[in-house]
Design a protein around this motif. Structure first.
Motif, PDB file in Angstrom:
ATOM      1  N   SER A 144       0.829  -1.201   0.000  1.00 20.26           N
ATOM      2  CA  SER A 144       0.000   0.000   0.000  1.00 20.26           C
ATOM      3  C   SER A 144       0.868   1.257   0.000  1.00 20.26           C
ATOM      4  O   SER A 144       0.606   2.206  -0.747  1.00 20.26           O
ATOM      5  N   ILE A 145       1.910   1.246   0.803  1.00 21.59           N
ATOM      6  CA  ILE A 145       2.819   2.400   0.863  1.00 21.59           C
ATOM      7  C   ILE A 145       3.564   2.576  -0.463  1.00 21.59           C
ATOM      8  O   ILE A 145       3.700   3.696  -0.966  1.00 21.59           O
ATOM      9  N   PHE A 146       4.023   1.469  -1.049  1.00 18.74           N
ATOM     10  CA  PHE A 146       4.712   1.564  -2.334  1.00 18.74           C
ATOM     11  C   PHE A 146       3.796   2.142  -3.411  1.00 18.74           C
ATOM     12  O   PHE A 146       4.227   2.916  -4.264  1.00 18.74           O
ATOM     13  N   GLU A 147       2.534   1.765  -3.376  1.00 18.48           N
ATOM     14  CA  GLU A 147       1.592   2.283  -4.371  1.00 18.48           C
ATOM     15  C   GLU A 147       1.356   3.782  -4.186  1.00 18.48           C
ATOM     16  O   GLU A 147       1.152   4.501  -5.165  1.00 18.48           O
ATOM     17  N   VAL A 148       1.393   4.261  -2.948  1.00 18.25           N
ATOM     18  CA  VAL A 148       1.284   5.709  -2.710  1.00 18.25           C
ATOM     19  C   VAL A 148       2.440   6.425  -3.414  1.00 18.25           C
ATOM     20  O   VAL A 148       2.253   7.470  -4.042  1.00 18.25           O
ATOM     21  N   ASN A 149       3.627   5.842  -3.331  1.00 15.01           N
ATOM     22  CA  ASN A 149       4.775   6.424  -4.035  1.00 15.01           C
ATOM     23  C   ASN A 149       4.559   6.405  -5.549  1.00 15.01           C
ATOM     24  O   ASN A 149       4.939   7.347  -6.246  1.00 15.01           O
TER      25      ASN A 149
ATOM     26  N   SER B 193      -4.494  -1.495   0.824  1.00 19.30           N
ATOM     27  CA  SER B 193      -4.885  -0.894   2.102  1.00 19.30           C
ATOM     28  C   SER B 193      -6.053  -1.657   2.718  1.00 19.30           C
ATOM     29  O   SER B 193      -6.040  -1.987   3.913  1.00 19.30           O
ATOM     30  N   THR B 194      -7.038  -1.973   1.898  1.00 17.71           N
ATOM     31  CA  THR B 194      -8.188  -2.734   2.370  1.00 17.71           C
ATOM     32  C   THR B 194      -7.775  -4.140   2.789  1.00 17.71           C
ATOM     33  O   THR B 194      -8.252  -4.663   3.803  1.00 17.71           O
ATOM     34  N   LEU B 195      -6.883  -4.751   2.011  1.00 16.01           N
ATOM     35  CA  LEU B 195      -6.384  -6.081   2.345  1.00 16.01           C
ATOM     36  C   LEU B 195      -5.659  -6.063   3.688  1.00 16.01           C
ATOM     37  O   LEU B 195      -5.909  -6.920   4.549  1.00 16.01           O
ATOM     38  N   ALA B 196      -4.789  -5.090   3.901  1.00 13.23           N
ATOM     39  CA  ALA B 196      -4.057  -4.991   5.169  1.00 13.23           C
ATOM     40  C   ALA B 196      -5.028  -4.820   6.335  1.00 13.23           C
ATOM     41  O   ALA B 196      -4.865  -5.450   7.389  1.00 13.23           O
TER      42      ALA B 196
ATOM     43  N   MET C 298      -0.235   9.723 -17.981  1.00  9.79           N
ATOM     44  CA  MET C 298       0.363   9.572 -16.651  1.00  9.79           C
ATOM     45  C   MET C 298      -0.714   9.650 -15.555  1.00  9.79           C
ATOM     46  O   MET C 298      -0.646   8.933 -14.558  1.00  9.79           O
ATOM     47  N   GLU C 299      -1.711  10.486 -15.754  1.00 14.44           N
ATOM     48  CA  GLU C 299      -2.821  10.545 -14.788  1.00 14.44           C
ATOM     49  C   GLU C 299      -3.598   9.237 -14.777  1.00 14.44           C
ATOM     50  O   GLU C 299      -4.049   8.782 -13.721  1.00 14.44           O
ATOM     51  N   GLU C 300      -3.734   8.616 -15.944  1.00 19.60           N
ATOM     52  CA  GLU C 300      -4.403   7.318 -16.028  1.00 19.60           C
ATOM     53  C   GLU C 300      -3.603   6.248 -15.261  1.00 19.60           C
ATOM     54  O   GLU C 300      -4.182   5.447 -14.523  1.00 19.60           O
ATOM     55  N   LEU C 301      -2.290   6.278 -15.413  1.00 17.18           N
ATOM     56  CA  LEU C 301      -1.453   5.333 -14.670  1.00 17.18           C
ATOM     57  C   LEU C 301      -1.526   5.613 -13.164  1.00 17.18           C
ATOM     58  O   LEU C 301      -1.541   4.678 -12.357  1.00 17.18           O
ATOM     59  N   ALA C 302      -1.603   6.878 -12.787  1.00 22.79           N
ATOM     60  CA  ALA C 302      -1.758   7.226 -11.369  1.00 22.79           C
ATOM     61  C   ALA C 302      -3.071   6.663 -10.833  1.00 22.79           C
ATOM     62  O   ALA C 302      -3.130   6.174  -9.695  1.00 22.79           O
ATOM     63  N   ASP C 303      -4.119   6.707 -11.650  1.00 26.99           N
ATOM     64  CA  ASP C 303      -5.408   6.135 -11.227  1.00 26.99           C
ATOM     65  C   ASP C 303      -5.293   4.626 -11.014  1.00 26.99           C
ATOM     66  O   ASP C 303      -5.863   4.084 -10.062  1.00 26.99           O
ATOM     67  N   HIS C 304      -4.554   3.941 -11.891  1.00 29.59           N
ATOM     68  CA  HIS C 304      -4.342   2.497 -11.705  1.00 29.59           C
ATOM     69  C   HIS C 304      -3.606   2.232 -10.397  1.00 29.59           C
ATOM     70  O   HIS C 304      -3.973   1.319  -9.648  1.00 29.59           O
ATOM     71  N   GLU C 305      -2.578   3.035 -10.133  1.00 28.81           N
ATOM     72  CA  GLU C 305      -1.826   2.871  -8.890  1.00 28.81           C
ATOM     73  C   GLU C 305      -2.728   3.145  -7.679  1.00 28.81           C
ATOM     74  O   GLU C 305      -2.614   2.481  -6.655  1.00 28.81           O
ATOM     75  N   ARG C 306      -3.627   4.104  -7.821  1.00 26.37           N
ATOM     76  CA  ARG C 306      -4.573   4.421  -6.736  1.00 26.37           C
ATOM     77  C   ARG C 306      -5.481   3.216  -6.456  1.00 26.37           C
ATOM     78  O   ARG C 306      -5.758   2.888  -5.298  1.00 26.37           O
ATOM     79  N   GLU C 307      -5.941   2.545  -7.506  1.00 23.24           N
ATOM     80  CA  GLU C 307      -6.761   1.336  -7.330  1.00 23.24           C
ATOM     81  C   GLU C 307      -5.965   0.253  -6.604  1.00 23.24           C
ATOM     82  O   GLU C 307      -6.490  -0.424  -5.723  1.00 23.24           O
ATOM     83  N   HIS C 308      -4.693   0.100  -6.985  1.00 22.95           N
ATOM     84  CA  HIS C 308      -3.835  -0.889  -6.327  1.00 22.95           C
ATOM     85  C   HIS C 308      -3.659  -0.524  -4.847  1.00 22.95           C
ATOM     86  O   HIS C 308      -3.731  -1.390  -3.977  1.00 22.95           O
ATOM     87  N   GLN C 309      -3.418   0.750  -4.587  1.00 19.92           N
ATOM     88  CA  GLN C 309      -3.221   1.198  -3.209  1.00 19.92           C
ATOM     89  C   GLN C 309      -4.460   0.929  -2.374  1.00 19.92           C
ATOM     90  O   GLN C 309      -4.368   0.461  -1.242  1.00 19.92           O
ATOM     91  N   GLU C 310      -5.618   1.218  -2.927  1.00 19.43           N
ATOM     92  CA  GLU C 310      -6.866   0.978  -2.196  1.00 19.43           C
ATOM     93  C   GLU C 310      -7.049  -0.511  -1.920  1.00 19.43           C
ATOM     94  O   GLU C 310      -7.478  -0.901  -0.836  1.00 19.43           O
ATOM     95  N   TYR C 311      -6.720  -1.353  -2.887  1.00 18.90           N
ATOM     96  CA  TYR C 311      -6.826  -2.792  -2.683  1.00 18.90           C
ATOM     97  C   TYR C 311      -5.916  -3.240  -1.541  1.00 18.90           C
ATOM     98  O   TYR C 311      -6.353  -3.932  -0.614  1.00 18.90           O
TER      99      TYR C 311
END
Length: 170
Positions: free
Chosen positions: A111-116, A155-158, A140-153
């Motif tokens: 989750s932290i890596f995805e924030v980066n 974070s929720t998993l943790a 690049m904004e689209e890729l940031a959105d993908h990373e945001r989805e990963h981060q949310e996943y």
């Protein structure tokens, strides 16, 4: 006197373009590290649904890497070997750590890596706009959105692991 502002603008544009290329290279290589870490992370997860989701995120990182390589190639800019080597080592080390740290720390760390990753792609979008490349900025904004989805996943998993819940996060 008219030449000085033009010269400064040209120099500034060149510096920003160099920074853009350096950050594209950094992002390209960091996706390698993420891919390797998620490959190992998926192996330690007990839940088949979590394993499948993490493997999907690993694939997303590969697709991000391919997109970044295409962008770099179109600009005749190529990855730096040192960054490839560095992030290969980071990915392998973090991947090994997953087997030691367990599921919760691995999910929290991811989750932290995805924030980066979100911050890096947002920075790339801003740099692209500074050199008047709106198409790249949007990508690049689209890729940031993908990373945001990963981060949310992650974070929720943790959070679900911390609470002792075994069901997949939604």
């Amino acid at each position: 006197t008219r030449g000085v502002p033009t010269l400064l603008a040209t120099i500034t544009h060149s510096i920003v373009r160099w920074l853009l290329h350096a950050h594209l290279r950094l992002s390209y290589s960091s996706e390698l590290g993420a891919m390797l870490a998620y490959r190992a992370h998926a192996r330690i997860v007990r839940s088949p649904s979590h394993r499948k989701a993490i493997k999907k995120i690993e694939l997303d990182e590969l697709l991000h890497r391919e997109a970044l390589l295409s962008i770099l190639s179109d600009r005749r800019v190529y990855p730096w070997f040192f960054l490839e080597w560095l992030f290969w080592g980071i990915g392998r080390t973090v991947g090994f750590g997953c087997s030691v740290w367990g599921e919760w720390v691995s999910a929290f760390g991811a989750s932290i890596f995805e924030v980066n990753g979100i911050a890096e792609y947002t920075r790339l979008a801003a740099l692209a706009r500074r050199v008047n490349d709106e198409q790249l900025a949007l990508h690049m904004e689209e890729l940031a959105d993908h990373e945001r989805e990963h981060q949310e996943y992650f974070s929720t998993l943790a959070q679900s692991i911390w609470r002792g819940q075994s069901s997949s996060p939604e």
